[in-house]
Structures are given as structure tokens and as C-alpha cells.
Motif scaffolding. Structure first.
Motif, mmCIF file in Angstrom:
data_model
loop_
_atom_site.group_PDB
_atom_site.id
_atom_site.type_symbol
_atom_site.label_atom_id
_atom_site.label_comp_id
_atom_site.label_asym_id
_atom_site.label_seq_id
_atom_site.Cartn_x
_atom_site.Cartn_y
_atom_site.Cartn_z
ATOM 1 N N GLY A 14 0.831 -1.196 0.000
ATOM 2 C CA GLY A 14 0.000 0.000 0.000
ATOM 3 C C GLY A 14 0.866 1.247 0.000
ATOM 4 N N VAL A 15 0.560 2.173 0.910
ATOM 5 C CA VAL A 15 1.334 3.411 1.015
ATOM 6 C C VAL A 15 2.456 3.278 2.031
ATOM 7 N N PHE A 16 2.686 2.073 2.541
ATOM 8 C CA PHE A 16 3.655 1.856 3.612
ATOM 9 C C PHE A 16 4.926 1.208 3.084
ATOM 10 N N GLU A 17 6.008 1.420 3.845
ATOM 11 C CA GLU A 17 7.298 0.821 3.525
ATOM 12 C C GLU A 17 7.991 0.432 4.828
ATOM 13 N N LEU A 18 8.465 -0.804 4.878
ATOM 14 C CA LEU A 18 9.166 -1.308 6.058
ATOM 15 C C LEU A 18 10.623 -1.549 5.689
ATOM 16 N N ASP A 19 11.526 -0.968 6.471
ATOM 17 C CA ASP A 19 12.954 -1.182 6.268
ATOM 18 C C ASP A 19 13.387 -2.390 7.081
#
Length: 361
Positions: A14-19
Motif C-alpha cells: 500500500g502506502v507503507f514501507e518497512l525497512d
């Protein structure tokens, strides 16, 4: 899956990003604060998107065998906080589906694909080897990518002869090595944006000619720049929370800031004439507008999914909004009075998304 070759990749949904290296969750570039237990739940679900992760599996990952804890209450709290951070809903989930008495399942596409594998854990956990189905999917993905590249190369060779665009100059404006987040806005002399300084989100300004980024006095801690007024006299800032926060008008002159009504928003923009505020709320498919002081709020239009990245056209007659419907991201447009809602690129076939539109001036 082996983390040796994938630890540097980022996981997008979606609009999220996990590093995966730092465990940082971001929404549209802005970091979302998430406690360790909800983060561990998210990582466990992202390791196996589209598959059931049982309550017992989560218990073993979240709490060692020698830990005495009310598991049901602890897991319920972690899931609730995670859903708040993702603006998700148990009744109408876009990301986390509850399977009663069994566990949970991550249902949104990951890295642009449904059921795509995640690149290693963000916090210490047991790594997983890809299944035969995942390996087969990867091989097919590589084959499809090769075909698309071939078609693209052929289209490029057969394209009409047009002048090639070029970048005439690149100028580095800052050299402070601090992370930068969210939106960049500008007046004729300065750029305004948000940096992480001392572990806190801090609004800063830098000359358009480059130089040192100077912190701007903000009315609250964890303030993030959202917009600048057309005359350049005020910045619109939000106090960053897990999902929503109050917004402030902050004069660049250093005069006292003003809280704009009692609005709690996830994102906001001033109208070009400065008379209205366009804003979004967490887990709400509506676009809202309010008067410039935050009063007289009303719903403008309902979009078919989760809206984000709202932008006014320079003349104030149209609004662009990106919409995540749980399957893809699409750029939409609507008239300023809430009519004529329509997708901007209905035939868009790029595999990831059409989103984050804006206008040239």
C-alpha cells in the motif's frame, strides 16, 4: 528465506514501507512510530503474506516460553496498535484479516504482488526458506520481467524521433547526513522540510542556494511540514502521532503558531487561495474540507479505497488524490466541489501503481 542477500531490500505494501534493517515503518516517507510487539507481529505476517499465521506461532515469536504474560490480552493490544498504525479496520480489513480463534493473515499485495515474499525480518526472528510455490513464482516473475523488458526495448527503438529530455544541472543543497521525511515546500528563497534530529522529527529550512539546514521553532515536538501558504508567510505542520494529529499554522516570521480548530488529521493541504483546508482522516475513505481556521468541517467526497497524497491544482478547481483499494494504487481526480470523481489514468498497466500526482505551475 535467507536474510544474507535480502537484508537491504525494503518491503512495500500500500502506502507503507518497512525497512528490514532498521525496523522502521514509513507512510509516504513519514516514519510511523510502532512499539516492538506490534512490529514483531507485522514482521511475522509479512514473512508469509496471504497465509495464516496462527496465534500459537505469534505467541512463540513474541513471548519466550519462560515469560509469564496474559497472552490473549497482549496479542490483542499488539494487533490493535498495529491496525491503528496502518489505519486498518478489523471489520473491513485492507491489511490484516482475523481468522477467529485461529490467527491472522496479511491480505494486501506486498512489493506490488499478492503473496510476494518479504525480504528478511526487521527484528530478530527465525528466517524462513522460500516454498516451492514461492520459488516458482519468482521464476515466472523473472520470465515476465524479461519479456516486458524486450517489448519495452523494441518500443524504444521504434519510437518517433523526439528531442531527448536532459538534466542540465544537479546541485546538492545539504550535506548534514540527516534523514529527511515527507514533503518539501518552498518560497522564493528557502526550502522547508522535515529532518530527524536527536531522534525527533524537526522542521528545518535551507536556502535555495544550499547551505546549513536550520531548525524552525515548532509549537510541538514531532512536528512535520505539510504545506506552505501561497504568499509564503505560513507553514502548515502536523504533530505526528500513530495515525492522526493536530495541525498548526506556523508563521515563518517566528510569530506564535495557531492550532487550527480541533482537527485531528492524517494529512492536510491549504487551498491555493488559503481559504480552505483539504484533509484526510485515518481509516476513512472521505476527503474533507474545513475553513482556514479549522472550523466548519465537512465531507467533500468518498473515494473507492484508502486516500493519500492529496494535491490542489494551482487554480484551485481540481484535486488529485491517490487511492489504495487493497489491490492496487490508482491516481484519481475530483472537482473542488466534490463532483466528477474519476481515475486519471484508467488504462494504466504498470505493475505497481499510478499515484502521487501533482501539477506544474
Amino acid at each position: 528465506m535467507s536474510g544474507a542477500g535480502t537484508a537491504g531490500r525494503k518491503v512495500r505494501f500500500g502506502v507503507f514501507e518497512l525497512d528490514p534493517q532498521t525496523g522502521e515503518l514509513r507512510k509516504g516517507g513519514l516514519r510511523i512510530r510502532l512499539q516492538e510487539q506490534p512490529l514483531r507481529v507485522l514482521v511475522s505476517l509479512l514473512e508469509r503474506p496471504g497465509e495464516l499465521v496462527t496465534r500459537e506461532e505469534l505467541r512463540k515469536k513474541l513471548w519466550p516460553d519462560d515469560t509469564f504474560v496474559d497472552f490473549d490480552q497482549g496479542l490483542g493490544t499488539a494487533i490493535r496498535k498495529l491496525r491503528e498504525a496502518l489505519s486498518d479496520s478489523a471489520d473491513n480489513p485492507r491489511f490484516i484479516e482475523t481468522l477467529p480463534r485461529r490467527g491472522f493473515r496479511f491480505i494486501a499485495p506486498v512489493n506490488g504482488y499478492a503473496g510476494a515474499a518479504v525480504a528478511g525480518p526487521a527484528v530478530p526472528s527465525q528466517t524462513l526458506e522460500p516454498s516451492a510455490r514461492q520459488k516458482s513464482f519468482r521464476r515466472r516473475a523473472v520470465l515476465v520481467a524479461g519479456v516486458l523488458l524486450g517489448v519495452g526495448a523494441l518500443a524504444f527503438l521504434l519510437r518517433p524521433s523526439l528531442p531527448s529530455p536532459s538534466v542540465s544541472r544537479i546541485t546538492q543543497l545539504t550535506n548534514d547526513r540527516r534523514p529527511k521525511f515527507g514533503f518539501i515546500v518552498a518560497d522564493s528563497a528557502r526550502l522547508y522540510f522535515t529532518e530527524e534530529i536527536g531522534g525527533h522529527f524537526t522542521p528545518v529550512a535551507v536556502s535555495t542556494k544550499g547551505g546549513e539546514a536550520i531548525p524552525i521553532p515548532a509549537p510541538v515536538q514531532e512536528a512535520v511540514v505539510l504545506d506552505i501558504s501561497r504568499d509564503g508567510s505560513e507553514l502548515l505542520m502536523i504533530q505526528l502521532g500513530e495515525a492522526e494529529g493536530p495541525i498548526w499554522a506556523v508563521p515563518v516570521s517566528g510569530a506564535p503558531a495557531r492550532r487550527l480548530g480541533d482537527l485531528e488529521v492524517g494529512e492536510a493541504r491549504w487551498s491555493p487561495d488559503g481559504q480552505e483546508i483539504l484533509y484526510l482522516k485515518a481509516n476513512d475513505p472521505h476527503l474533507y474540507v474545513a475553513q482556514r481556521d479549522g472550523t466548519d468541517s465537512r465531507a467533500l467526497v468518498k473515494v473507492p479505497g484508502n486516500p493519500y497524497d492529496i494535491q490542489w491544482s494551482p487554480d484551485g478547481t481540481r484535486i488529485s488524490v491517490s487511492v489504495d483499494d487493497g489491490k492496487s494504487n490508482m491516481l484519481w481526480e475530483v472537482s473542488a466541489d466534490g463532483t466528477n470523481l474519476h481515475p486519471v489514468l484508467p488504462d494504466w498497466n504498470f505493475p505497481l501503481a499510478s499515484c502521487s500526482g501533482s501539477w506544474t505551475f
